[in-house]
Design a protein around this motif. Structure first.
Motif, PDB file in Angstrom:
ATOM      1  N   HIS A  35       0.865  -1.181   0.000  1.00 41.36           N
ATOM      2  CA  HIS A  35       0.000   0.000   0.000  1.00 41.36           C
ATOM      3  C   HIS A  35       0.900   1.229   0.000  1.00 41.36           C
ATOM      4  CE1 HIS A  35       0.718  -0.904   4.286  1.00 41.36           C
ATOM      5  NE2 HIS A  35       0.736   0.409   4.430  1.00 41.36           N
ATOM      6  N   PRO A  36       0.372   2.387  -0.405  1.00 38.61           N
ATOM      7  CA  PRO A  36       1.243   3.559  -0.578  1.00 38.61           C
ATOM      8  C   PRO A  36       1.865   4.075   0.716  1.00 38.61           C
ATOM      9  CG  PRO A  36      -0.803   3.852  -1.801  1.00 38.61           C
ATOM     10  CD  PRO A  36      -0.975   2.629  -0.956  1.00 38.61           C
ATOM     11  N   ALA A  37       1.069   4.198   1.769  1.00 40.58           N
ATOM     12  CA  ALA A  37       1.611   4.845   2.971  1.00 40.58           C
ATOM     13  C   ALA A  37       0.722   4.580   4.186  1.00 40.58           C
ATOM     14  CB  ALA A  37       1.715   6.360   2.745  1.00 40.58           C
ATOM     15  N   PHE A  39      -1.099   5.693   7.792  1.00 41.25           N
ATOM     16  CA  PHE A  39      -1.869   6.867   8.230  1.00 41.25           C
ATOM     17  C   PHE A  39      -2.551   7.571   7.052  1.00 41.25           C
ATOM     18  CE2 PHE A  39       1.712   6.420  11.272  1.00 41.25           C
ATOM     19  CZ  PHE A  39       0.983   6.084  12.390  1.00 41.25           C
ATOM     20  N   THR A  40      -3.082   6.759   6.131  1.00 48.48           N
ATOM     21  CA  THR A  40      -3.845   7.304   5.002  1.00 48.48           C
ATOM     22  C   THR A  40      -5.202   6.589   4.973  1.00 48.48           C
ATOM     23  OG1 THR A  40      -2.756   5.716   3.566  1.00 48.48           O
ATOM     24  CG2 THR A  40      -1.876   7.951   3.556  1.00 48.48           C
ATOM     25  N   PRO A  41      -6.247   7.280   4.474  1.00 48.32           N
ATOM     26  CA  PRO A  41      -7.596   6.745   4.708  1.00 48.32           C
ATOM     27  C   PRO A  41      -7.939   5.466   3.952  1.00 48.32           C
ATOM     28  CG  PRO A  41      -7.678   8.789   3.413  1.00 48.32           C
ATOM     29  CD  PRO A  41      -6.256   8.621   3.883  1.00 48.32           C
ATOM     30  N   VAL A  42      -7.638   5.414   2.643  1.00 51.21           N
ATOM     31  CA  VAL A  42      -8.026   4.217   1.874  1.00 51.21           C
ATOM     32  C   VAL A  42      -7.243   3.002   2.380  1.00 51.21           C
ATOM     33  CG1 VAL A  42      -8.097   3.162  -0.415  1.00 51.21           C
ATOM     34  CG2 VAL A  42      -8.685   5.573  -0.156  1.00 51.21           C
ATOM     35  N   CYS A  43      -5.954   3.203   2.639  1.00 54.92           N
ATOM     36  CA  CYS A  43      -5.123   2.107   3.146  1.00 54.92           C
ATOM     37  C   CYS A  43      -5.668   1.590   4.479  1.00 54.92           C
ATOM     38  CB  CYS A  43      -3.675   2.565   3.338  1.00 54.92           C
ATOM     39  SG  CYS A  43      -2.897   3.121   1.823  1.00 54.92           S
ATOM     40  N   THR A  44      -6.149   2.502   5.317  1.00 50.58           N
ATOM     41  CA  THR A  44      -6.714   2.096   6.609  1.00 50.58           C
ATOM     42  C   THR A  44      -7.895   1.152   6.405  1.00 50.58           C
ATOM     43  OG1 THR A  44      -5.990   4.153   7.626  1.00 50.58           O
ATOM     44  CG2 THR A  44      -7.768   2.982   8.742  1.00 50.58           C
ATOM     45  N   VAL A 126       2.545   1.363  -5.236  1.00 51.14           N
ATOM     46  CA  VAL A 126       1.150   1.252  -5.678  1.00 51.14           C
ATOM     47  C   VAL A 126       0.457   0.186  -4.821  1.00 51.14           C
ATOM     48  CG1 VAL A 126       1.674   1.930  -8.055  1.00 51.14           C
ATOM     49  CG2 VAL A 126       1.690  -0.501  -7.442  1.00 51.14           C
ATOM     50  N   ARG A 127      -0.815  -0.047  -5.115  1.00 54.39           N
ATOM     51  CA  ARG A 127      -1.524  -1.135  -4.434  1.00 54.39           C
ATOM     52  C   ARG A 127      -1.310  -2.416  -5.251  1.00 54.39           C
ATOM     53  NH1 ARG A 127      -4.289   1.644  -0.637  1.00 54.39           N
ATOM     54  NH2 ARG A 127      -4.952   3.725  -1.251  1.00 54.39           N
ATOM     55  N   ALA A 128      -0.132  -3.028  -5.075  1.00 53.36           N
ATOM     56  CA  ALA A 128       0.152  -4.306  -5.744  1.00 53.36           C
ATOM     57  C   ALA A 128      -0.323  -5.423  -4.832  1.00 53.36           C
ATOM     58  CB  ALA A 128       1.640  -4.436  -6.001  1.00 53.36           C
ATOM     59  N   PRO A 145      -4.196   1.609  -8.536  1.00 51.31           N
ATOM     60  CA  PRO A 145      -3.590   2.895  -8.162  1.00 51.31           C
ATOM     61  C   PRO A 145      -3.968   3.270  -6.732  1.00 51.31           C
ATOM     62  CG  PRO A 145      -5.554   3.246  -9.475  1.00 51.31           C
ATOM     63  CD  PRO A 145      -5.355   1.760  -9.411  1.00 51.31           C
ATOM     64  N   ALA A 146      -3.265   4.257  -6.189  1.00 50.62           N
ATOM     65  CA  ALA A 146      -3.512   4.683  -4.807  1.00 50.62           C
ATOM     66  C   ALA A 146      -4.965   5.086  -4.581  1.00 50.62           C
ATOM     67  CB  ALA A 146      -2.593   5.843  -4.458  1.00 50.62           C
ATOM     68  N   SER A 147      -5.622   5.586  -5.636  1.00 51.41           N
ATOM     69  CA  SER A 147      -6.970   6.140  -5.472  1.00 51.41           C
ATOM     70  C   SER A 147      -8.070   5.084  -5.383  1.00 51.41           C
ATOM     71  CB  SER A 147      -7.270   7.066  -6.660  1.00 51.41           C
ATOM     72  OG  SER A 147      -6.992   6.382  -7.865  1.00 51.41           O
TER      73      SER A 147
END
Ligand code: BEZ
Length: 220
Positions: A35-37, A39-44, A126-128, A145-147
């Motif tokens: 995941h990209p990073a 403390f980010t919302p989509v990743c959470t 990226v979201r691999a 993609p991150a989005s």
């Protein structure tokens, strides 16, 4: 990262201690997902939903392994946020998260997009998502993609398909298949083998072309 590539062995620091990938994998399937990073919302939401469904992966002999380039302490702190946001994660956080701070693994496993490839020192991954069979082969990959957050039901669905066709190599699963639906019999399977392979029956469709390549069964 072509399908059927043997994933190279690697060492990594994770929230559950250091691992050597092959030893950690053992005889299981693995879903390795970046995941990209932190403390980010989509990743959470992604890490949370995958954690909620962890028992579904275990049932299929699949181990989960997350990855990002953030520091280990960030992963540890962020897991608390994920658990607080996704209140239905039972018990301890169920899978390790790799800290690939120097991006060695991200580069090796092709988790950086074309634009950021020129700048790997700063790049977000990226979201691999890689589904790896017990022989360490890459059997399926998603690149998002991150989005766009990934769909856990789809991850489980494709694992079911991969494991089914390993067990019954004469079939393939059609569009939108879920377990229990009819499957397609491979065109390479000779007509005379069908009664022995699928005693429960086969349906055949004659197409406008006159060819009979759609042969389906629920006997699997
Ligand atoms: C997110 O997880 O929300 C996210 C991360 C990086 C870029 C865009 C969105």
């Amino acid at each position: 990262m072509r399908l059927n590539t043997v994933i190279p062995n690697f060492e990594a620091q994770t929230t559950q201690g250091p691992i050597e990938f092959y030893k950690w994998q053992g005889n299981s399937w693995v879903v390795l997902f970046s995941h990209p990073a932190d403390f980010t919302p989509v990743c959470t939401t992604e890490l949370g939903r995958i954690a909620v469904h962890a028992p579904e992966f275990s049932k299929r002999n699949v181990k989960l392994l997350a990855h990002s380039c953030d520091a280990l302490q960030d992963h540890v702190d962020w897991v608390n946020d994920i658990k607080s946001y996704c209140r239905d994660i039972p018990g301890d956080f169920p899978y390790p998260i790799i800290s690939d701070h120097d991006r060695t693994l991200a580069v090796k496993l092709d988790m950086i997009d074309e634009e950021n490839r020129k700048n790997p020192d700063f790049a977000l991954t990226v979201r691999a998502l890689y589904i790896i069979s017990p022989d360490h082969r890459l059997r399926l990959s998603f690149l998002y993609p991150a989005s766009t957050g990934r769909n856990v039901d789809e991850i489980l669905r494709v694992i079911d398909s991969l494991q089914l066709v390993d067990r019954v190599p004469e079939i393939a699963t059609p569009a939108n298949w879920v377990p229990g639906d009819k499957v397609m019999i491979l065109p390479t399977v000779p007509e005379e083998d069908l009664p022995k392979l699928f005693p429960g029956g086969v349906d055949k469709v004659t197409m406008p072309s006159g060819q009979v390549y759609v042969r389906t069964t629920t006997d699997y």
